[in-house]
Structures are given as structure tokens and as C-alpha cells.
Design a protein around this motif. Sequence first.
Motif, short mmCIF file in Angstrom:
data_model
loop_
_atom_site.label_atom_id
_atom_site.label_comp_id
_atom_site.label_asym_id
_atom_site.label_seq_id
_atom_site.Cartn_x
_atom_site.Cartn_y
_atom_site.Cartn_z
N LYS A 57 -18.26 -2.67 -4.40
CA LYS A 57 -19.22 -1.98 -5.27
C LYS A 57 -20.19 -2.99 -5.90
O LYS A 57 -21.41 -2.74 -5.99
CB LYS A 57 -18.48 -1.20 -6.34
CG LYS A 57 -19.39 -0.36 -7.22
CD LYS A 57 -18.59 0.45 -8.21
CE LYS A 57 -19.51 1.31 -9.07
NZ LYS A 57 -18.77 2.10 -10.07
N LEU A 58 -19.64 -4.14 -6.34
CA LEU A 58 -20.49 -5.17 -6.93
C LEU A 58 -21.47 -5.72 -5.90
O LEU A 58 -22.66 -5.94 -6.19
CB LEU A 58 -19.62 -6.30 -7.50
CG LEU A 58 -18.75 -5.94 -8.71
CD1 LEU A 58 -17.85 -7.10 -9.09
CD2 LEU A 58 -19.63 -5.54 -9.89
N LEU A 59 -20.98 -5.92 -4.68
CA LEU A 59 -21.84 -6.43 -3.62
C LEU A 59 -22.92 -5.42 -3.24
O LEU A 59 -24.06 -5.78 -2.92
CB LEU A 59 -21.01 -6.79 -2.39
CG LEU A 59 -20.06 -7.98 -2.56
CD1 LEU A 59 -19.17 -8.15 -1.33
CD2 LEU A 59 -20.86 -9.28 -2.81
N LEU A 60 -22.55 -4.14 -3.27
CA LEU A 60 -23.53 -3.10 -2.95
C LEU A 60 -24.64 -3.07 -3.99
O LEU A 60 -25.81 -2.89 -3.65
CB LEU A 60 -22.83 -1.74 -2.87
CG LEU A 60 -23.73 -0.54 -2.56
CD1 LEU A 60 -24.37 -0.69 -1.17
CD2 LEU A 60 -22.95 0.77 -2.65
N GLU A 61 -24.27 -3.26 -5.26
CA GLU A 61 -25.27 -3.26 -6.33
C GLU A 61 -26.26 -4.44 -6.16
O GLU A 61 -27.42 -4.35 -6.55
CB GLU A 61 -24.58 -3.34 -7.68
CG GLU A 61 -23.81 -2.07 -8.05
CD GLU A 61 -23.02 -2.22 -9.33
OE1 GLU A 61 -22.97 -3.36 -9.87
OE2 GLU A 61 -22.45 -1.21 -9.80
N LYS A 62 -25.76 -5.53 -5.56
CA LYS A 62 -26.63 -6.69 -5.30
C LYS A 62 -27.26 -6.63 -3.92
O LYS A 62 -27.93 -7.60 -3.49
CB LYS A 62 -25.82 -7.99 -5.43
CG LYS A 62 -25.29 -8.22 -6.83
CD LYS A 62 -24.44 -9.49 -6.88
CE LYS A 62 -23.89 -9.72 -8.29
NZ LYS A 62 -23.06 -10.96 -8.36
N GLN A 63 -26.99 -5.49 -3.24
CA GLN A 63 -27.51 -5.26 -1.90
C GLN A 63 -27.05 -6.33 -0.92
O GLN A 63 -27.75 -6.69 0.04
CB GLN A 63 -29.05 -5.20 -1.92
CG GLN A 63 -29.56 -4.04 -2.74
CD GLN A 63 -31.08 -3.94 -2.71
OE1 GLN A 63 -31.78 -4.85 -2.23
NE2 GLN A 63 -31.61 -2.83 -3.20
N ALA A 64 -25.83 -6.86 -1.16
CA ALA A 64 -25.27 -7.88 -0.28
C ALA A 64 -24.56 -7.24 0.91
O ALA A 64 -24.31 -7.91 1.93
CB ALA A 64 -24.30 -8.77 -1.05
N ILE A 65 -24.17 -5.97 0.76
CA ILE A 65 -23.55 -5.23 1.87
C ILE A 65 -24.22 -3.87 1.98
O ILE A 65 -24.93 -3.42 1.06
CB ILE A 65 -22.03 -5.04 1.64
CG1 ILE A 65 -21.77 -4.23 0.37
CG2 ILE A 65 -21.31 -6.38 1.64
CD1 ILE A 65 -20.32 -3.85 0.18
#
Length: 352
Positions: A127-135
Amino acid sequence: MKKRYIVFTLIVCGIIALIAYRISANSKINNPKNEKKTVNVMGVEGQVLEAQKFADNLTLSGTLEANEEIEIRSEISGIVESINFDEGAKVSKGQILFRVNDIELRAQLSKVQTAQQLASENQRRAKLLLEKQAISQEEFDVSKADFESARAESQLIAAQLSKTTVRAPFSGTIGLRSISKGTYVTPATPIANLVNTSQLKITFAIPEKYVSRMYAGSPLTFTTSNSKIVYNATIYAIEPQVDIATRTLKMRALADNKEGKLYPGTFANVTLPLETVNDALLVPTEALIPIQNGKKIFVSRGGKAKEVMVETGARTDSVARVLTGLKVGDTILTSGVMSLKNGTPVKVNLTN
């Protein structure tokens, strides 16, 4: 010689005259015109009809059933670890009856809970990565699905684990057990019967002609084959349709059994009150004579027996209610009726 012939002739003529006289005398004696007619009067018992109060009851056969009854079984397979009830004892709702060994299920639960924690952490990171658009969204959805799957598997095993402890679903009396400690049981293995007998159901069926008189809340009484005690019950449920095969309507009544004197499966003699008639005409059952087209009864009129066709209604062991054919004040004949004919002279000895 001539004198002898004359004497012999006179003697013969005298004998013939004597015989003729006796025949004539006997014929006069036996002549019906000279007989005095004798009339045989038959002595019988009878009673004068009076209007009486009569409770019209319907007598039926029924069966006593437990208010609640189940066969206890285990929902999962395993070895019985402990038995927590005594045969034939009272048990309370929620009381533990027996336990099945749960070591393997506890181990499986520990394993899936660990996997659930890992899946939960992976979802949080994703979820954190999605918020940073990393995944991508797709990768996050995969991690979320893994977590939901691990949580569902954990809940499934937890549910199975809870089934290793079997509790009483309601209060009642538990029967004889079919297992011992260490027995391997499956869902097909019967353990014991649990029966609630604080109240009993009486199941019975009535003929269709009485259907319109029945309703929930109607009282009734019953006895059992092993006792003369009269118990009370109340109808609480009625089938919505008549059985076509038997032309009867099934219904159930509920009776209290706090003293525990009644047992499920017992035969019951049910007495269902239909109506109370204040001016009923009741005759002894022995006074009724069955004939091809119904029934008849003899009454005394003018010193003679007269047969009267009657229509009968409800009856008991000793009396029957007459609906048509008789009236108050008639003297009915109650004894020797099978020997009577219409018009037979009778002398009536009145009885109560």
C-alpha cells in the motif's frame, strides 16, 4: 241262533254309536270357536326419556413426542479426548458434552496465523509503495488477495477447532452413550440422544368432518396406557391440509411434564371436547338394534312394543345420543329387545 245274531248286531251298533259320540265330543272341544284365547304379555325393562346434559367428546389415539430431540454427533473426525456427561443425567444448554483431540488443528491454526501476519505486512508495504507509485495497482491487488486468503484460511481452521468441543444445544436429559474415551469418531458416529421432556407434544389426527371445529388454543385431555391420570394439553399447531389418503387432519398439542411422569413414544388416549348439549336424549347402547338402513329402538305405546327408526350421534361406552325419532317422555325398552316384534304386548318395569 236268531237271538244270538240279534244280540251281536245290537252290541256292534252300540260300539259304533259310542265311537261316533266320542269323535263328535272331541271335535267340539278342539274347535277354535270354543277355545278361550290366551294372550302372552312379555315382561321387559324400560325407562322414560328425559333431556340431559351431554358432553360431546371425540376420542382419538395419539402419540407422545419429545418437545425437542436430537442425536448428538461430532462435526469433525478425531479421537475422543474426554466425556463430560453422565448417562441419563440432566444437562444444561451450552454444557460441554465431550471433546475431540485438537492437537493437529491447533498446529494448523498456528501455521496459517503466521502466514496471515506475513500477508498482512506485505499488504501494508504494498500500500505504501502504491501511494508512491512504486508498484502497479495490479501488484497491490495481488498482495491484498493473499492477505484475504490467509485470513479466510485462518478463520476456517478456527471454526473447525471450535467444533472439537461439543456442547448441548438445549437443556434436557441425555441418554445412553455409544462411545468411550479414546474412540475415533466421525460425523457418522452416533454419540447419544438428547431429549427435552419438560414439555411433550401429542400428535394425533381427526376425521375431516370435525375440521371446522378445531383451532389453535383448543384444550384437550389425555391418558396413557400405563396410568389412569388425566393430563391437560393445548393444541398449538394444525396441518394446513387434510391427508387425502386417510381423510384426516393432523395436529399437535403441548402438555407440561415438569414432574417427568410422561415418556416420549408412549401411546395416548386423547379426548377432544366438541360441544356440550343441555337437552340431549340419551339411550342405553343395549337398547339400540342395528338394522340394514340404520338403527331402531322399541318404545312402549298402549301396552305394546312399537319399533321406531332413530338416528344416533355421539356415544360413550354406555349411552348413545339420539338425534331423531324420539322425544322427551317416550318410554324406551331396554331389555329383551332382540325378542320383541312390532305390536308385542309388554309389561314395562321402569328403571332409572
